[in-house]
Design a protein around this motif. Structure first.
Motif, mmCIF file in Angstrom:
data_model
loop_
_atom_site.group_PDB
_atom_site.id
_atom_site.type_symbol
_atom_site.label_atom_id
_atom_site.label_comp_id
_atom_site.label_asym_id
_atom_site.label_seq_id
_atom_site.Cartn_x
_atom_site.Cartn_y
_atom_site.Cartn_z
ATOM 1 N N ALA A 71 0.826 -1.213 0.000
ATOM 2 C CA ALA A 71 0.000 0.000 0.000
ATOM 3 C C ALA A 71 0.858 1.260 0.000
ATOM 4 O O ALA A 71 0.450 2.302 -0.532
ATOM 5 N N GLN A 72 2.050 1.156 0.576
ATOM 6 C CA GLN A 72 2.977 2.295 0.605
ATOM 7 C C GLN A 72 3.825 2.370 -0.659
ATOM 8 O O GLN A 72 4.608 3.314 -0.827
ATOM 9 N N GLY A 73 3.688 1.370 -1.538
ATOM 10 C CA GLY A 73 4.488 1.347 -2.747
ATOM 11 C C GLY A 73 5.912 0.881 -2.520
ATOM 12 O O GLY A 73 6.802 1.199 -3.314
ATOM 13 N N LEU A 74 6.140 0.136 -1.454
ATOM 14 C CA LEU A 74 7.492 -0.273 -1.086
ATOM 15 C C LEU A 74 7.760 -1.711 -1.513
ATOM 16 O O LEU A 74 6.975 -2.610 -1.200
ATOM 17 N N GLN A 124 19.252 -3.870 -7.819
ATOM 18 C CA GLN A 124 18.080 -4.186 -8.642
ATOM 19 C C GLN A 124 16.977 -3.155 -8.456
ATOM 20 O O GLN A 124 16.246 -2.841 -9.399
ATOM 21 N N TRP A 125 16.838 -2.651 -7.259
ATOM 22 C CA TRP A 125 15.808 -1.648 -6.979
ATOM 23 C C TRP A 125 16.233 -0.230 -7.363
ATOM 24 O O TRP A 125 15.410 0.679 -7.377
ATOM 25 N N GLY A 126 17.514 -0.026 -7.590
ATOM 26 C CA GLY A 126 18.006 1.296 -7.946
ATOM 27 C C GLY A 126 18.067 2.253 -6.783
ATOM 28 O O GLY A 126 17.819 3.459 -6.951
ATOM 29 N N PRO A 128 20.294 3.329 -2.935
ATOM 30 C CA PRO A 128 21.463 3.080 -2.079
ATOM 31 C C PRO A 128 21.031 2.257 -0.871
ATOM 32 O O PRO A 128 19.870 2.308 -0.447
ATOM 33 N N PRO A 129 21.930 1.470 -0.286
ATOM 34 C CA PRO A 129 21.555 0.594 0.829
ATOM 35 C C PRO A 129 21.024 1.331 2.045
ATOM 36 O O PRO A 129 20.213 0.779 2.788
ATOM 37 N N GLU A 130 21.427 2.574 2.231
ATOM 38 C CA GLU A 130 20.920 3.311 3.402
ATOM 39 C C GLU A 130 19.437 3.645 3.281
ATOM 40 O O GLU A 130 18.810 4.075 4.262
ATOM 41 N N GLN A 131 18.843 3.393 2.127
ATOM 42 C CA GLN A 131 17.406 3.588 1.958
ATOM 43 C C GLN A 131 16.627 2.281 2.091
ATOM 44 O O GLN A 131 15.417 2.257 1.864
ATOM 45 N N ALA A 132 17.306 1.209 2.462
ATOM 46 C CA ALA A 132 16.652 -0.081 2.663
ATOM 47 C C ALA A 132 16.796 -0.505 4.117
ATOM 48 O O ALA A 132 17.648 0.007 4.851
ATOM 49 N N ARG A 196 8.360 5.556 -2.221
ATOM 50 C CA ARG A 196 8.380 4.558 -3.286
ATOM 51 C C ARG A 196 9.632 4.743 -4.148
ATOM 52 O O ARG A 196 9.880 5.845 -4.639
ATOM 53 N N PRO A 197 10.440 3.701 -4.333
ATOM 54 C CA PRO A 197 11.590 3.835 -5.243
ATOM 55 C C PRO A 197 11.117 4.110 -6.660
ATOM 56 O O PRO A 197 10.102 3.575 -7.106
#
Length: 208
Positions: A71-74, A124-126, A128-132, A196-197
């Motif tokens: 629902a958050q687009g994540l 793959q998601w495009g 940086p790791p600090e956003q995951a 959302r990425p």
């Protein structure tokens, strides 16, 4: 996967007995053995994992959490030390939402706690790791891998194994600790700006 997305049912003591690895990391220990001995041990591991599939159950709160993320687009990926066939069984027989993508088993090397799989997913998601965020039930595998990748980490302590927080120092120290998946949506909304990425959306499952 076992202990995070599904109720833990793999008998690791039996796995160690069949492999003859009574201490240390099972996979790392076997990797140093002669090829023929490795084949026998890996077959024993697969047998224990196959037996556990008969008892697989989704972790309480998993579908609600994943629906919240969608629902958050994540997007959501999966990194496990199980085999590809276990991941496929999970998706085909138990998980009713769109599959995790990428879904990386131990066939993707190096496996946890090496951060390589997590960094591959971010690529793959495009993002940086600090956003995951890495979510898992193992401090030594999941939290360490996430910290090495440069991510925030959420440790699931369903069995209250980590009541002594002093044991969680250095690479073992998570950003957050929860006792169930049900706590994670509120935690994410409280501490993070959920965006959302641009490259991939929740529910997308492009070919790797």
């Amino acid at each position: 996967m076992d202990g995070t997305l599904t109720v833990p049912v793999i008998d690791f003591a039996e796995m160690r007995r069949r492999c003859g690895v009574m201490s240390g990391d099972v996979l790392d220990t076997i990797a140093d053995w002669p090829a023929e001995k490795q084949l026998v041990a890996n077959q024993a591991i697969r047998e224990v994992e196959q037996e556990a599939l008969q008892h697989m159950q989704l972790m309480p709160g998993l579908l609600d959490l994943c629906s919240f993320l969608e629902a958050q687009g994540l997007p959501r990926g999966l990194v496990t030390r199980n085999v590809d066939s276990s991941v496929k069984y999970f998706h085909d027989n138990h998980f009713s939402l769109s599959p995790f993508w990428p879904a990386l088993s131990r066939e993707f090397k190096p496996y946890k706690p090496n951060p390589g799989a997590l960094l591959h997913i971010c690529q793959q998601w495009g993002i940086p790791p600090e956003q995951a965020i890495m979510v898992g039930d193992s401090a030594k595998d999941d939290v360490v891998a996430g910290n090495r990748a440069g991510m925030d980490t959420i440790l699931i302590d369903m069995l209250h194994n980590y009541t002594d927080r002093s044991a969680l120092e250095g690479e073992l120290k998570p950003s957050h600790i929860v006792t169930s998946l049900a706590e994670i949506p509120k935690l994410l909304q409280t501490y993070y700006c959920l965006e959302r990425p641009a490259q991939v959306s929740a529910g997308d499952n492009p070919a790797p």
